[in-house]
Design an enzyme around this catalytic site. Structure first.
Site, PDB file in Angstrom:
ATOM      1  N   ASP A  22      42.848  38.488  43.291  1.00 26.93           N
ATOM      2  CA  ASP A  22      42.209  39.755  42.893  1.00 26.93           C
ATOM      3  C   ASP A  22      42.735  40.936  43.683  1.00 26.93           C
ATOM      4  O   ASP A  22      42.734  42.067  43.201  1.00 26.93           O
ATOM      5  CB  ASP A  22      40.692  39.654  43.049  1.00 26.93           C
ATOM      6  CG  ASP A  22      40.114  38.853  41.894  1.00 26.93           C
ATOM      7  OD1 ASP A  22      40.184  37.607  41.959  1.00 26.93           O
ATOM      8  OD2 ASP A  22      39.668  39.457  40.914  1.00 26.93           O
ATOM      9  N   ASN A  72      40.652  36.022  46.494  1.00 27.13           N
ATOM     10  CA  ASN A  72      40.463  35.421  45.165  1.00 27.13           C
ATOM     11  C   ASN A  72      39.053  34.829  45.118  1.00 27.13           C
ATOM     12  O   ASN A  72      38.295  34.904  46.091  1.00 27.13           O
ATOM     13  CB  ASN A  72      41.545  34.359  44.911  1.00 27.13           C
ATOM     14  CG  ASN A  72      41.565  33.900  43.468  1.00 27.13           C
ATOM     15  OD1 ASN A  72      41.625  34.723  42.546  1.00 27.13           O
ATOM     16  ND2 ASN A  72      41.500  32.599  43.237  1.00 27.13           N
ATOM     17  N   GLY A  79      38.473  38.734  35.447  1.00 28.19           N
ATOM     18  CA  GLY A  79      39.836  38.398  35.841  1.00 28.19           C
ATOM     19  C   GLY A  79      40.554  39.714  36.125  1.00 28.19           C
ATOM     20  O   GLY A  79      40.432  40.675  35.353  1.00 28.19           O
ATOM     21  N   ALA A  80      41.277  39.744  37.251  1.00 23.24           N
ATOM     22  CA  ALA A  80      41.834  41.012  37.729  1.00 23.24           C
ATOM     23  C   ALA A  80      42.671  41.760  36.677  1.00 23.24           C
ATOM     24  O   ALA A  80      42.411  42.939  36.396  1.00 23.24           O
ATOM     25  CB  ALA A  80      42.628  40.752  39.007  1.00 23.24           C
TER      26      ALA A  80
HETATM   27  O1  MRU Z   1      34.776  37.081  39.293  1.00 26.74           O
HETATM   28  P1  MRU Z   1      35.963  36.827  38.405  1.00 26.74           P
HETATM   29  O2  MRU Z   1      35.748  35.737  37.435  1.00 26.74           O
HETATM   30  O3  MRU Z   1      36.460  38.102  37.764  1.00 26.74           O
HETATM   31  O4  MRU Z   1      37.091  36.347  39.419  1.00 26.74           O
HETATM   32  C1  MRU Z   1      38.377  36.133  38.921  1.00 26.74           C
HETATM   33  C2  MRU Z   1      39.275  35.458  39.859  1.00 26.74           C
HETATM   34  O5  MRU Z   1      38.966  35.235  40.996  1.00 26.74           O
HETATM   35  C3  MRU Z   1      40.642  35.128  39.333  1.00 26.74           C
HETATM   36  O6  MRU Z   1      41.153  34.025  40.000  1.00 26.74           O
HETATM   37  C4  MRU Z   1      41.546  36.337  39.598  1.00 26.74           C
HETATM   38  O7  MRU Z   1      41.033  37.487  38.998  1.00 26.74           O
HETATM   39  C5  MRU Z   1      42.915  36.111  39.137  1.00 26.74           C
HETATM   40  S1  MRU Z   1      43.015  36.454  37.415  1.00 26.74           S
HETATM   41  C6  MRU Z   1      44.520  36.238  36.776  1.00 26.74           C
END
Ligand code: MRU
Length: 365
Positions: free
Chosen positions: A245, A255, A55-56
């Site tokens: 992201d 995203n 998650g970002a």
């Molecule tokens: O590959 P991930 O699980 O890190 O991807 C995360 C996402 O796409 C989330 O939607 C994004 O980071 C938003 S987090 C608040």
């Protein structure tokens, strides 16, 4: 590694005493709430690369704490030597994942501390690095709560909400971005019916979003990714809330893979599509979504992970991008900690720039 029975309040934190990055291991959820205490740089890198922390916002905070821990281990009083080893540690962590800009944003902030305080002894710089990592952690809590407040203003009690991937508390420190309005609403006695896309191939929706929403007592239904059109056709969805992201300067939003498809379907059914993003996710250096590097991940995530046995023929070609870009014109509004932005995003994001003090990655070089 430590095991606890209940989910800790913060998904990412610094443990000063043990000089450790503490995370909930998201690869183990929902079967086990396993808390990891990571001290070695290789462990921290691996935790980000393998999505133990993901998650970002969460990976930004984890990287800030990680590079602070690396700095603590650099034994020299000479600034130039310290800086050169700090930059190596920073580059190592920065190479863990390519897409979420929060990772680079947080590491750049940490580097800025080293550069601005060249006149101080190295011990003093380490002290300030700790402060900055804590600030990045604490800011995330405030920022996500503010996103929750602004987002809550866009949805009504009783609505059906669709979300993709996990942009909740597990993806940040405490509230999350897209799920923050739902957690805040819950605190205030509102009831939403949430539909969580399972989110192939890593199932962040089925495993993580369902887990955290159910833990908060929110009505949650998991659907296959290909069920989005059906639930909208049924009239069950009044709004889509997703995270981001990296958002380009024109509002294109990168995203989790599948998000752009949800946006296209939402447009067809006239359902508002909201992207919730802290300003640390906005990258004004990238003019549009074409400039965003999309991570590609292992074929095995598609062919065999989660299955009892391999499901695709040996040798089958696999394309496994982890993210996609939703064009700005499909986004009804962008919910930031400073308020709700409307199109044209080129203008509304630029207007935000003086408030947020958006940092260019090259600001400190
Ligand atoms: O590959 P991930 O699980 O890190 O991807 C995360 C996402 O796409 C989330 O939607 C994004 O980071 C938003 S987090 C608040």
């Amino acid at each position: 590694m430590t095991q606890y029975g209940a989910t800790p309040r913060d998904s990412v934190a610094l443990d000063d005493e043990r000089r450790a990055l503490v995370i909930i291991d998201q690869t183990k959820l929902p079967r086990a709430v396993s808390v990891l205490s990571l001290t070695a740089q290789e462990e921290i890198y691996r935790a980000i690369a393998t999505l133990q922390v993901r998650g970002a916002p969460a990976i930004g905070v984890a990287a800030a704490i990680g590079v602070y821990l690396a700095a603590l281990g650099i034994e020299t009083d000479d600034w130039d030597k310290f800086y050169s080893r700090f930059v190596s540690a920073k580059q190592y962590l920065a190479s863990s994942r390519p897409t979420a800009v929060n990772l680079f944003w947080a590491l750049d902030r940490m580097e800025g501390v080293v550069i601005r305080n060249k006149n101080l002894p190295v011990s003093g710089i380490k002290y300030l690095l700790r402060d900055e990592a804590e600030r990045i952690h604490d800011e995330d809590i405030r920022v996500c709560r503010a996103i929750g407040e602004h987002g809550l203003g866009l949805i009504r009690d009783g609505w059906g909400i669709l979300t993709h991937c996990n942009a909740g508390r597990l993806a940040a420190v405490r509230y999350g971005t897209a799920l923050a309005p739902l957690h805040l609403g819950r605190e205030r006695g509102r009831n939403f019916k949430v539909f969580a896309d399972e989110t192939r191939p890593l199932l962040q929706g089925a495993r993580l979003t369902a887990f955290e929403l159910m833990e908060d007592g929110i009505d949650t239904t998991v659907i296959c990714d290909n069920t989005v059109s059906r639930v909208m056709q049924n009239g069950w969805i009044q709004a889509v809330l997703v995270g981001c992201d990296r958002m380009a300067a024109n509002g294109d939003a990168c995203n989790k893979i599948g998000t752009s498809g949800v946006a296209i379907i939402a447009r067809h059914y006239g359902v508002p599509f909201y992207v919730c993003a802290p300003t640390s996710t906005i990258d004004m250096n990238v003019p549009n979504g074409n400039g965003i590097v999309i991570e590609e991940r292992a074929a095995s995530e598609v062919t065999e992970m989660w299955y009892g046995e391999r499901m695709a023929p040996e040798g089958a070609k696999v394309y496994n991008p982890a993210f996609d870009v939703t064009p700005a014109d499909l986004i009804t509004a962008v919910v930031t900690e400073h308020g709700v932005l409307r199109p044209p995003y080129g203008e509304s994001l630029t207007a935000l720039r003086p408030i947020q003090g958006l940092q260019r990655p090259d600001q400190y070089r």
